[in-house]
Design a protein around this motif. Structure first.
Motif, PDB file in Angstrom:
ATOM      1  N   ASP A   1       0.867  -1.180   0.000  1.00 50.48           N
ATOM      2  CA  ASP A   1       0.000   0.000   0.000  1.00 50.48           C
ATOM      3  C   ASP A   1       0.899   1.224   0.000  1.00 50.48           C
ATOM      4  O   ASP A   1       1.292   1.720   1.047  1.00 50.48           O
ATOM      5  N   THR A   2       1.263   1.681  -1.207  1.00 52.63           N
ATOM      6  CA  THR A   2       2.143   2.838  -1.344  1.00 52.63           C
ATOM      7  C   THR A   2       1.561   3.791  -2.375  1.00 52.63           C
ATOM      8  O   THR A   2       0.675   3.424  -3.148  1.00 52.63           O
ATOM      9  N   HIS A   3       2.117   4.998  -2.398  1.00 46.41           N
ATOM     10  CA  HIS A   3       1.673   5.985  -3.386  1.00 46.41           C
ATOM     11  C   HIS A   3       1.999   5.528  -4.798  1.00 46.41           C
ATOM     12  O   HIS A   3       1.461   6.079  -5.756  1.00 46.41           O
TER      13      HIS A   3
ATOM     14  N   GLY B   1      -1.177   4.416  -5.890  1.00 45.46           N
ATOM     15  CA  GLY B   1      -2.069   5.568  -5.987  1.00 45.46           C
ATOM     16  C   GLY B   1      -1.838   6.377  -7.257  1.00 45.46           C
ATOM     17  O   GLY B   1      -2.786   6.788  -7.936  1.00 45.46           O
TER      18      GLY B   1
ATOM     19  N   HIS C   1      -1.572  -6.037  -3.837  1.00 41.96           N
ATOM     20  CA  HIS C   1      -0.278  -5.397  -4.062  1.00 41.96           C
ATOM     21  C   HIS C   1       0.780  -5.998  -3.153  1.00 41.96           C
ATOM     22  O   HIS C   1       1.859  -5.447  -3.012  1.00 41.96           O
TER      23      HIS C   1
ATOM     24  N   ASP D   1      -4.490   0.167   6.614  1.00 43.16           N
ATOM     25  CA  ASP D   1      -5.739  -0.478   6.195  1.00 43.16           C
ATOM     26  C   ASP D   1      -6.570  -0.710   7.443  1.00 43.16           C
ATOM     27  O   ASP D   1      -6.456  -1.740   8.099  1.00 43.16           O
TER      28      ASP D   1
ATOM     29  N   ASP E   1      -7.841   5.627  -3.561  1.00 41.68           N
ATOM     30  CA  ASP E   1      -6.830   5.692  -2.516  1.00 41.68           C
ATOM     31  C   ASP E   1      -5.481   6.066  -3.110  1.00 41.68           C
ATOM     32  O   ASP E   1      -5.029   5.422  -4.060  1.00 41.68           O
TER      33      ASP E   1
ATOM     34  N   THR F   1      -2.577   6.474  -0.866  1.00 38.15           N
ATOM     35  CA  THR F   1      -2.020   5.457   0.024  1.00 38.15           C
ATOM     36  C   THR F   1      -2.480   5.830   1.422  1.00 38.15           C
ATOM     37  O   THR F   1      -2.801   6.990   1.691  1.00 38.15           O
ATOM     38  N   HIS F   2      -2.524   4.833   2.302  1.00 37.41           N
ATOM     39  CA  HIS F   2      -2.842   5.104   3.703  1.00 37.41           C
ATOM     40  C   HIS F   2      -1.663   4.757   4.596  1.00 37.41           C
ATOM     41  O   HIS F   2      -1.796   4.682   5.802  1.00 37.41           O
ATOM     42  N   ASN F   3      -0.513   4.576   3.969  1.00 39.68           N
ATOM     43  CA  ASN F   3       0.669   4.149   4.715  1.00 39.68           C
ATOM     44  C   ASN F   3       1.678   5.245   4.966  1.00 39.68           C
ATOM     45  O   ASN F   3       2.867   4.959   5.146  1.00 39.68           O
TER      46      ASN F   3
END
Lengths: 265, 265, 265
Positions: A14-16, A19, A39, B14, B36, B38-40
């Motif tokens: 979960d990274t940009h 995104g 991912h 998440d 999204d 990212t949420h990290n």
């Protein structure tokens, strides 16, 4: 018009980086539906990516465009390809990650991605997911002719990955670990048909893993054994899986991808 | 009518905190597309959030509404703001996280978010993402006038973040680590133009990091060096990046955000 | 026609197991909107799943279809159910995970999921999210009659989960830890009303946790105390929460779900 689906499979977490790919796709086709497969492919693990793609793509609607970015060779001379198959379209680096899926779906045309018109203006050395694969997917979802993307390739010109099949001899099935999932469940390359044929009627199976022997029950539900206990089960890949009810089998057995599994029959 | 896009950037991971925000937005505007980024973002790391937003927003379609919730001051007297820029709209806490992006995009109007009509009925002390930012984004995507949201602010009234520029003197480039990505790649604040100008023709560059000196190759692909070996590359941020092919450079060099990087030229 | 929303809540993490469910749903209804609540419920933790569902579902638009897959009993004799409530529809295993939410929303009809016509052709032993729950959700979003899915059940026939209420006696509130979020914030089962009534005017509260006593400030913002310091706050669940400003309270206090919390009043 029906909304087109673009499905993403990467090792980006979960990274940009993911995104940005979503943003690039929507900038080109705001009406597309973007769906994440996952991912969390282990970083640079092309074989794992190929295995997961092979076991997921067929659950998506026909005409889904798959974008696979597991790409340790980004910026090198490895090709970027788009493959039109019977039901689906696959886009990704030419490192074999697409191979098992395109063969199963049925290859119609393979193109090398070269037309700069369908890429971002600046192509970085490290992130072709953003600069090449995402924009190509966006344009393909808008209906451009694939032949505009680049020149045709033959199947013999692209990278291959194949999964080892188990060997059956001397009253033994000699298989290996194909994949360990996020829960630590161990998926072998021994499929349900082999088990049905060779282990029929057995409730317990003799199994060697990481040079230790075990006698494990073949069950129908993880919860058929007590919590923390090992088991064998035919899993959602339709493969023989070694698992711990509520636990992590890969830790329990200290194994890793590719390790040998021997079953006595 | 074109579907409006709302892009989310948070440090929530998440978690259901993100899920609830999606629900709130869709309750107000079921036709919006939620994406999204990212949420990290590292927890409470406003500078990292600002850097990632600055490097992602421009890849989204014009009129995208960005909702940024990296908000260590939630419940305190920090303001909540919405910023109308040339191409995009940004919503978030007034802690500087939006600043570099709104300056680059071009500020048109800034409003302090105060109108309770566009918030949830109960405002918690700990989760303005749900109670304020998500509903504001939902209403904005439906086309309400921004001037209804609250009173105007001047640019001088909001919090600022700026990134340090490298210093060039005594035949040295003195930069710092701007960002370490999820793979451990070290992104410096030394941009591609500086390298092109000052390190032209060099294949190896002398670099000091964490008080150790290294001679590293400047390559075009991670895979130009053997696996596990260090390298320098111009990356997808268009910055000089210190990386390990297939490895984690931040561990290899024992560095962290803000550490100094010195290059001899 | 309005787009129907399907919201997913699982303990799968970011894995292809979720990706496949998305593919299955879109294959049945390409016009549905799929939203993730979170996939990070602690593995097999039905109580945590029930708590998160209870605290999120009401933020979604009416008619949202919730698919909950926290399913340690997959493949066993546990039933699969679909529950039509006043505002929402809930689908999941019959292990209690739906119970608190359906009671709060108001149960209208409960059906046992048995009609193979609305499942995938092959039902695995380990992944009913893919084979049963996702396709059922897809068909329900297309408007099939729920009575076609299976036979009716009474509320008394399904599994229940209830959350313990705090006990108030001898000038003490005896509560417990309901949930620890991803940041390590400790959510208790002591709600805001109890605190307002019994701790009115107090700025510091005497609290016993993991057999140690503390005197903690009751604040309105995490940032009301210095970074790294403990605090009490009424949180976004409208519950008393024990937190560390910028830190991890569950580590700080060495606690886990279910641990007792005693407040002197």
């Amino acid at each position: 018009m029906k909304r087109r689906i673009i499905a993403l499979l990467t090792d980006f977490g979960d990274t940009h980086y993911v995104g940005i790919m979503r943003g690039v796709i929507l900038s080109i086709n705001p009406n597309v539906v973007i769906v994440d497969i996952t991912h969390n492919i282990r970083r640079h693990n092309i074989v794992e990516g190929a295995f997961i793609l092979l076991n997921t793509y067929k659950y998506f609607p026909a005409k889904t465009i798959f974008v696979i970015v597991i790409d340790p060779g980004v910026g090198s001379s490895r090709k970027a390809i788009i493959v039109k198959c019977k039901r689906y379209i696959f886009i990704g680096p030419d490192n074999g990650v697409l191979y098992p899926s395109i063969i199963e779906d049925g290859v119609e045309d393979i193109y090398m991605i070269t037309n700069r018109k369908y890429m971002l203006e600046n192509i970085s050395q490290t992130f072709h997911g953003r600069d090449i694969f995402a924009p190509i997917a966006g344009y393909v979802s808008r209906g451009i002719k694939l032949s505009e993307i680049g020149s045709k390739l033959n199947l013999s010109e692209i990278a291959k990955i194949t999964f080892n099949k188990p060997i059956i001899r001397d009253k033994k099935i000699i298989g290996e670990i194909l994949y360990i999932d996020g829960f630590g469940n161990i998926v072998t390359n021994i499929d349900a048909n082999i088990i049905k044929k060779l282990c029929v009627g057995k409730h317990r199976i003799s199994l060697e893993i990481a040079e230790h022997k075990y006698m494990l029950p073949l069950v129908k539900s993880y919860s058929d054994v007590d919590r923390g206990k090992p088991l064998l089960i035919i899993d959602s890949f339709n493969m023989l899986e070694i698992a711990i009810n509520g636990g992590d089998a890969s830790k329990y057995f200290s194994t890793k991808n590719g390790d040998k599994i021997i079953i006595e029959i």
